[in-house]
Design an enzyme around this catalytic site. Structure first.
Site, short mmCIF file in Angstrom:
data_model
loop_
_atom_site.label_atom_id
_atom_site.label_comp_id
_atom_site.label_asym_id
_atom_site.label_seq_id
_atom_site.Cartn_x
_atom_site.Cartn_y
_atom_site.Cartn_z
N THR A 1 1.03 -1.25 0.08
CA THR A 1 -0.07 -0.01 0.00
C THR A 1 0.84 1.04 0.01
O THR A 1 2.01 1.31 0.65
CB THR A 1 -0.96 -0.06 1.27
OG1 THR A 1 -1.62 -1.37 1.23
CG2 THR A 1 -1.94 1.27 1.31
N VAL B 1 -11.89 -6.42 -0.53
CA VAL B 1 -11.65 -5.08 -0.49
C VAL B 1 -11.07 -4.75 0.86
O VAL B 1 -11.81 -5.17 2.00
CB VAL B 1 -12.74 -4.19 -0.88
CG1 VAL B 1 -12.45 -2.85 -0.53
CG2 VAL B 1 -13.19 -4.59 -2.34
#
Lengths: 296, 296
Positions: free
Chosen positions: A168, A197
């Site tokens: 990320t 998700v």
């Protein structure tokens, strides 16, 4: 209402929290350069009088494109079936406008898809092919899904399919108008179920910006969602807590749910926090009038 | 630690906030019966010693199946292309376990898909076909996507394609162990872009449960997401605010972002709130030792 003292533009970036990787220790100088370049992308926007939204997007786009060190966009972690699914969110503090995509496969810069939604849609979150279609219609570059898949990530999926490594990246920026913005982009966890998700595109979990603070999180996504981590941090800042204490409190709530990770937070006065636990969280900071600093 | 006084099981349900529809005024008695049946589904679970999670799921499953009055599951609002995309979330207060799906098309009871994720997955949110596949593998009944499409919703899409009518249902329950749970299910807004995800499946926006309070929201989904509405309400309850004041504060924050709607909230002491603005929010309540009450 007086306009107040001039604000000092500022940038904070992160490249994901997780285990320290030996190959990165061996390439410290290169990694530091990549982090510095990321910071500079946002800094150039802010020094040119640009908005916090433009600056945060610019930093994240550089990290999405970079393939050696940053596992968002091209080079993102692979799902269990070897595909790449991308998620991103962009939030503007001034009016809490937000755009986000999840599980998209074709937009070269996922954060540009989030930007298209922020700028052009009454919706906040579009998932799957709809996110790509909306981005394409707004002019965001499309590519074949195979573009995002790198040899290194393929090797890692084969070698350690069940090791949920994260990838990320994020940026939070304060512009000279005193406006804040937050941007986060991810390919999720290696080996995740397609369609999963995490927290990155979930407003209030992994990404948040309001008039007081901008936040981008990284780590065990499900724990950040179940903690409502970013919203919690922002509310404590609204209650008057200093941003570093509020950031520690949010991570403590994530930890109480069994999750680990880190976050970056920047408030409207230019105060910032970058806590993470355990392992490493490559990160960088620039504040107007100071040299940029990075930690690889 | 003493176990404290025995808890009183309780149920609160809603069938979506929005404009009052004339055809519902003409069928008040039938509508009240449907609401009472919904409350009874949860009540039966709780009176049998069942969990808040089972009770909230049972209430929402009834509303998903019912087609005359409740616009979730079968009879849900149609997307702009005439398809139905379903979202749902289920959260357990005791450990903040959560499961959610968005933009699924084949699972007959979307809340059962959320339950499968809560029970069997380390993930919290699965979107698109992945949500249906996971639910199917867990034994949740699958159906053809056309099952969810009703003549009435088709007519409405033709007659008023741009009128963003919502269809959301929710339930919050407190069981005799003092555990809370929240469940929300929706087909989104009529005429929405396929792939659009609102607040219902977003933990901390439209659905939340922790040890103190369980919450299900309905209304302008994007504003609830940008407000982090459910997380805000829960934090204010954690700070010691009464649940009705915390609920009003959350709706006020949604309204400040230009959004309207309502919510139901139930705390661990059995106190509840059901604010909405403007229009109508059909709703129902049962508390142990009392007769159920509904407002159509």
């Amino acid at each position: 209402m007086s306009p107040g003292p001039p604000r000092r533009p500022a940038v904070v970036i992160h490249a994901g929290a997780g285990e320290r990787r030996p190959e990165i220790d061996e390439r410290q100088a290169e990694y530091r350069t990549a982090l510095l370049t990321t910071v500079d992308r946002a800094r150039a926007v802010l020094e040119g009088g640009g908005s916090a939204v433009d600056a945060a997007q610019a930093a994240v786009m550089f990290m999405e494109d970079e393939v050696e060190f940053f596992n968002a966009g091209r080079g993102a972690a692979l799902c269990s079936d070897g595909t790449v699914e991308l998620s991103a969110a962009l939030m503007r503090g001034s009016d809490r406008g937000a755009g986000a995509v999840a599980a998209i496969k074709r937009t070269r810069y996922p954060i540009a898809a989030a930007r298209a939604i922020l700028d052009r849609s009454p919706h906040v979150l579009l998932v799957g092919a709809a996110g790509d279609r909306f981005a394409a219609a707004a002019g965001a570059e499309q590519t074949d899904p195979s573009y995002f898949i790198t040899e290194r990530q393929r090797d890692r999926l084969v070698a350690e399919p069940a090791r949920f490594e994260r990838g990320t990246v994020g940026a939070v920026c304060l512009d000279e108008q005193g406006m804040l913005a937050a941007a986060t982009s991810t390919g999720g966890m290696r080996g995740q179920l397609p369609g999963r998700v995490g927290d990155s595109p979930v407003i209030g979990a992994g990404t948040w910006a309001d008039g007081r603070v901008a936040i981008s999180c990284t780590g065990d996504g499900e724990a950040f969602v179940r903690a409502g981590a970013a919203r919690l941090l922002a509310l404590r800042v609204a209650d008057g807590e200093p941003v570093d204490r509020a950031a520690d409190g949010a991570l403590a709530e994530v930890a109480a749910l069994g999750g680990h990770g880190g976050l970056i937070a920047l408030d409207a006065g230019g105060e910032l926090a970058m806590p993470f636990h355990p392992g490493a969280m490559p990160r960088g900071v620039w504040r107007s009038g100071h040299e940029p600093a990075v930690w690889a």
